[in-house]
Design a protein around this motif. Sequence first.
Motif, short mmCIF file in Angstrom:
data_model
loop_
_atom_site.label_atom_id
_atom_site.label_comp_id
_atom_site.label_asym_id
_atom_site.label_seq_id
_atom_site.Cartn_x
_atom_site.Cartn_y
_atom_site.Cartn_z
N ASP A 94 -61.54 27.97 44.91
CA ASP A 94 -62.01 29.34 44.73
C ASP A 94 -63.34 29.54 45.43
O ASP A 94 -64.20 28.65 45.41
CB ASP A 94 -62.18 29.67 43.24
CG ASP A 94 -60.85 29.71 42.50
OD1 ASP A 94 -59.79 29.80 43.16
OD2 ASP A 94 -60.87 29.65 41.25
N ALA A 95 -63.50 30.70 46.03
CA ALA A 95 -64.77 31.02 46.71
C ALA A 95 -65.78 31.48 45.68
O ALA A 95 -66.12 32.65 45.56
CB ALA A 95 -64.54 32.09 47.77
N ASP A 96 -66.27 30.52 44.90
CA ASP A 96 -67.36 30.71 43.94
C ASP A 96 -68.60 30.13 44.59
O ASP A 96 -68.76 28.90 44.63
CB ASP A 96 -67.06 29.99 42.63
CG ASP A 96 -65.87 30.56 41.87
OD1 ASP A 96 -65.48 31.71 42.18
OD2 ASP A 96 -65.34 29.87 40.99
N LEU A 97 -69.47 30.98 45.08
CA LEU A 97 -70.58 30.52 45.92
C LEU A 97 -71.88 31.21 45.52
O LEU A 97 -71.87 32.36 45.07
CB LEU A 97 -70.29 30.82 47.39
CG LEU A 97 -69.02 30.18 47.96
CD1 LEU A 97 -68.68 30.78 49.32
CD2 LEU A 97 -69.19 28.66 48.07
N VAL A 98 -72.99 30.49 45.70
CA VAL A 98 -74.31 31.01 45.37
C VAL A 98 -75.26 30.68 46.51
O VAL A 98 -75.26 29.55 47.02
CB VAL A 98 -74.85 30.40 44.06
CG1 VAL A 98 -76.22 30.98 43.73
CG2 VAL A 98 -73.89 30.66 42.92
N LEU A 99 -76.07 31.64 46.89
CA LEU A 99 -77.10 31.44 47.89
C LEU A 99 -78.45 31.49 47.20
O LEU A 99 -78.76 32.46 46.49
CB LEU A 99 -77.01 32.54 48.95
CG LEU A 99 -77.68 32.30 50.31
CD1 LEU A 99 -76.99 31.16 51.05
CD2 LEU A 99 -77.65 33.58 51.13
N PHE A 100 -79.26 30.43 47.36
CA PHE A 100 -80.58 30.43 46.72
C PHE A 100 -81.60 29.76 47.62
O PHE A 100 -81.26 29.04 48.57
CB PHE A 100 -80.55 29.79 45.33
CG PHE A 100 -80.04 28.38 45.27
CD1 PHE A 100 -80.81 27.31 45.72
CD2 PHE A 100 -78.80 28.09 44.70
CE1 PHE A 100 -80.37 25.99 45.63
CE2 PHE A 100 -78.34 26.79 44.61
CZ PHE A 100 -79.12 25.73 45.07
N ASP A 101 -82.89 29.98 47.29
CA ASP A 101 -83.97 29.45 48.11
C ASP A 101 -84.51 28.15 47.51
O ASP A 101 -83.93 27.58 46.57
CB ASP A 101 -85.08 30.50 48.26
CG ASP A 101 -85.69 30.92 46.93
OD1 ASP A 101 -85.56 30.18 45.93
OD2 ASP A 101 -86.33 32.00 46.88
#
Length: 400
Positions: free
Chosen positions: A370-377
């Motif tokens: 599944d495209a469960d994605l997070v973008l963080f710094d």
Amino acid sequence: MDPLMARYILTNARIITPFRILDGGNVYVEDGKIVHVGETDMADAQVIDAGGCYLSPGFIDLHVHGGGGADFMDGTPEAFLTIAETHARYGTTALVPTTLTAETDDLLATLDAYTAARRVNTRGAAFLGMHLEGPYFALSQRGAQDPRYIRNPDPAEYQRILDYSPDIVRWSAAPELPGALAFGRCLKERGVLAALAHTDAVYDEVVAAVESGYSLATHFYSAMSGVMRRNAFRYAGVIESVYLLDEIDVEVIADGVHLPAPLLKLIYKVKGIDRIALITDAMRAAGMPPGESILGSEKNGLRVIVEDGVAKLPDRTSFAGSVATANRLVRTFRDLAAVPLHEAVRAASLTPARIMGIDTRKGSIAVGKDADLVLFDENIDVRWTMVEGRVVFGGRAHGA
């Protein structure tokens, strides 16, 4: 095409895998799935430049009570959706809604609300099924659980609840109570995860619990026995037993308050990253400013005070649940326990997925999942969240 879903190419990302971090990689998403990691062509795709930020698998929270001013025990679909949307802003892409000790009718109402909310939940973290925390607990380890509703396992009651809803995926109980071992065997037969919680058990009782199906320690260290004396003799409690028994996974509230740095380091050293699931155990005040709040339902919940980054009982004698978000867990585990970032992320994604038996479809950035994605710094501040191919938080949310 679903207006919340599209084809995406995520470029210029530092991709976090369970084992390392890949710099400058691309991830391709189509029809809610990860279809490629690397270089390839995909027509009509929206390009998202990560700007060198980290691209992580979505966080999976196995134990959460509320957030955004709502609690699952409010018993309404609106409360469920508010909580799902609140935690998605902090990187949670899947969660297990959790109850508190309550009357049976209140538990059934909460299960009904779950069913209704799950059908329309497209803008928040996905629901993985319900976690019943109690009411089968040791009074001596009740913590913030309401003592009015604590009782021993009753086969007529728990069979009724299990028959009522197919959405129960885990249940926490004290294994030393009369009938608790039979309860664990019943859960295992039905495919429900049995967890140790709010318990005064000693080693032999924990061993018997594992033999009866219990495999997870709920909020490790909180509301469970440590080494004790009985009639002058010293006994290992649940904490020591969990360290000794490799079969038991642990939940860890890594908010920096429930467990100090030395204990986080000890858990990491002894249990290892494959047995640790970071959880928020968050109540309704998560994502809200400090001050007074309510633990449990608005109708008959317990008044608490939120200060110092945690919820406390009004007399400040005990914590009453956390106000953590998943990104805070990862940050704290990395910074306080000196855990490498990719392993801290693993404890918030792949390990919880494995515990719940969903690691073939969630928990890591891999083709077919599944495209469960997070973008963080670098500070683990979330910029963007995708749940099953839908952007639910961030600048390009809802297909914009």
